[in-house]
Motif scaffolding. Structure first.
Motif, PDB file in Angstrom:
ATOM      1  N   PRO A  46       4.579  11.549 -16.359  1.00 54.52           N
ATOM      2  CA  PRO A  46       5.339  10.573 -17.157  1.00 54.52           C
ATOM      3  C   PRO A  46       6.245   9.676 -16.319  1.00 54.52           C
ATOM      4  N   PHE A  47       6.766  10.170 -15.210  1.00 51.69           N
ATOM      5  CA  PHE A  47       7.625   9.337 -14.383  1.00 51.69           C
ATOM      6  C   PHE A  47       6.822   8.218 -13.715  1.00 51.69           C
ATOM      7  N   GLY A  48       5.589   8.514 -13.317  1.00 51.91           N
ATOM      8  CA  GLY A  48       4.730   7.468 -12.764  1.00 51.91           C
ATOM      9  C   GLY A  48       4.416   6.390 -13.782  1.00 51.91           C
ATOM     10  N   VAL A  49       4.193   6.791 -15.027  1.00 51.46           N
ATOM     11  CA  VAL A  49       3.936   5.816 -16.095  1.00 51.46           C
ATOM     12  C   VAL A  49       5.201   5.019 -16.390  1.00 51.46           C
ATOM     13  N   PHE A  50       6.358   5.683 -16.360  1.00 47.96           N
ATOM     14  CA  PHE A  50       7.616   4.984 -16.604  1.00 47.96           C
ATOM     15  C   PHE A  50       7.862   3.906 -15.558  1.00 47.96           C
ATOM     16  N   ILE A  51       7.492   4.166 -14.317  1.00 49.65           N
ATOM     17  CA  ILE A  51       7.719   3.191 -13.255  1.00 49.65           C
ATOM     18  C   ILE A  51       6.938   1.903 -13.512  1.00 49.65           C
ATOM     19  N   ILE A  52       5.697   2.015 -14.001  1.00 49.43           N
ATOM     20  CA  ILE A  52       4.896   0.808 -14.182  1.00 49.43           C
ATOM     21  C   ILE A  52       5.039   0.174 -15.566  1.00 49.43           C
TER      22      ILE A  52
ATOM     23  N   LEU B 293       0.832  -1.205   0.000  1.00 45.10           N
ATOM     24  CA  LEU B 293       0.000   0.000   0.000  1.00 45.10           C
ATOM     25  C   LEU B 293       0.863   1.250   0.000  1.00 45.10           C
ATOM     26  N   LEU B 294       1.950   1.233   0.765  1.00 44.70           N
ATOM     27  CA  LEU B 294       2.845   2.383   0.819  1.00 44.70           C
ATOM     28  C   LEU B 294       3.467   2.656  -0.550  1.00 44.70           C
ATOM     29  N   ALA B 295       3.855   1.616  -1.258  1.00 45.53           N
ATOM     30  CA  ALA B 295       4.426   1.777  -2.598  1.00 45.53           C
ATOM     31  C   ALA B 295       3.385   2.333  -3.571  1.00 45.53           C
ATOM     32  N   ASP B 296       2.132   1.883  -3.451  1.00 43.61           N
ATOM     33  CA  ASP B 296       1.066   2.401  -4.315  1.00 43.61           C
ATOM     34  C   ASP B 296       0.804   3.882  -4.048  1.00 43.61           C
ATOM     35  N   VAL B 297       0.793   4.266  -2.770  1.00 40.02           N
ATOM     36  CA  VAL B 297       0.569   5.676  -2.418  1.00 40.02           C
ATOM     37  C   VAL B 297       1.733   6.525  -2.916  1.00 40.02           C
ATOM     38  N   LEU B 298       2.952   6.037  -2.774  1.00 41.86           N
ATOM     39  CA  LEU B 298       4.119   6.760  -3.265  1.00 41.86           C
ATOM     40  C   LEU B 298       4.063   6.905  -4.781  1.00 41.86           C
ATOM     41  N   LEU B 299       3.638   5.858  -5.484  1.00 43.56           N
ATOM     42  CA  LEU B 299       3.496   5.923  -6.937  1.00 43.56           C
ATOM     43  C   LEU B 299       2.460   6.967  -7.337  1.00 43.56           C
TER      44      LEU B 299
ATOM     45  N   VAL C 291      -5.579   0.384 -14.286  1.00 41.61           N
ATOM     46  CA  VAL C 291      -5.593  -0.891 -15.018  1.00 41.61           C
ATOM     47  C   VAL C 291      -4.504  -1.812 -14.490  1.00 41.61           C
ATOM     48  N   TYR C 292      -3.313  -1.266 -14.282  1.00 40.04           N
ATOM     49  CA  TYR C 292      -2.190  -2.072 -13.796  1.00 40.04           C
ATOM     50  C   TYR C 292      -2.494  -2.678 -12.426  1.00 40.04           C
ATOM     51  N   MET C 293      -2.969  -1.852 -11.501  1.00 39.07           N
ATOM     52  CA  MET C 293      -3.229  -2.334 -10.140  1.00 39.07           C
ATOM     53  C   MET C 293      -4.407  -3.296 -10.091  1.00 39.07           C
ATOM     54  N   GLN C 294      -5.432  -3.036 -10.888  1.00 41.15           N
ATOM     55  CA  GLN C 294      -6.591  -3.930 -10.915  1.00 41.15           C
ATOM     56  C   GLN C 294      -6.182  -5.310 -11.434  1.00 41.15           C
ATOM     57  N   ARG C 295      -5.417  -5.353 -12.495  1.00 39.09           N
ATOM     58  CA  ARG C 295      -5.011  -6.641 -13.064  1.00 39.09           C
ATOM     59  C   ARG C 295      -3.950  -7.318 -12.214  1.00 39.09           C
TER      60      ARG C 295
ATOM     61  N   VAL D 177       2.978  -5.075 -20.155  1.00 45.41           N
ATOM     62  CA  VAL D 177       3.245  -5.087 -18.716  1.00 45.41           C
ATOM     63  C   VAL D 177       2.038  -4.545 -17.957  1.00 45.41           C
ATOM     64  N   ILE D 178       1.428  -3.492 -18.452  1.00 49.63           N
ATOM     65  CA  ILE D 178       0.241  -2.932 -17.792  1.00 49.63           C
ATOM     66  C   ILE D 178      -0.953  -3.849 -17.998  1.00 49.63           C
ATOM     67  N   ASN D 179      -1.130  -4.355 -19.212  1.00 45.71           N
ATOM     68  CA  ASN D 179      -2.278  -5.217 -19.495  1.00 45.71           C
ATOM     69  C   ASN D 179      -2.260  -6.515 -18.705  1.00 45.71           C
TER      70      ASN D 179
END
Length: 98
Positions: free
Chosen positions: A18-24, A3-9, A55-59, A78-80
């Motif tokens: 764009p940096f958030g998208v690059f991370i995932i 959860l902490l990593a998701d909140v940080l993201l 989409v990434y977190m749900q899948r 990777v996201i799909n």
């Protein structure tokens, strides 16, 4: 991720989408689209980045049913797949005999 990593993201995505998208997704078409949307305006980039993260977190959390349907507007495997991309892996099907 925790959860902490998701909140940080999400915080990183609010500051610089764009940096958030690059991370995932890494360096992908989704990153290029997000850079273009962010250069057109901050809010289109943020909305697109949060959609990709959703989409990434749900899948990632609910798993994938093969064959998976790509999400509309998401071009990165990777996201799909929720990060469950196995490059070069051999998939063996199991047969259950009753």
């Amino acid at each position: 991720m925790s959860l902490l990593a998701d909140v940080l993201l999400m915080f990183i995505t609010i500051v610089f989408p764009p940096f958030g998208v690059f991370i995932i997704s890494g360096c992908s078409v989704d990153l290029l689209i997000n850079i273009a949307l962010t250069s057109l305006g901050y809010f289109p980039g943020v909305i697109h980045a949060f959609y990709l993260e959703y989409v990434y977190m749900q899948r990632r959390d609910y798993g994938i049913i093969e064959p998976f349907e790509p999400a509309p507007g998401v071009y990165s495997d990777v996201i799909n797949t929720g990060g469950r991309q196995a490059y070069g892996a051999i998939v063996v099907e199991e047969t259950i005999v009753a």
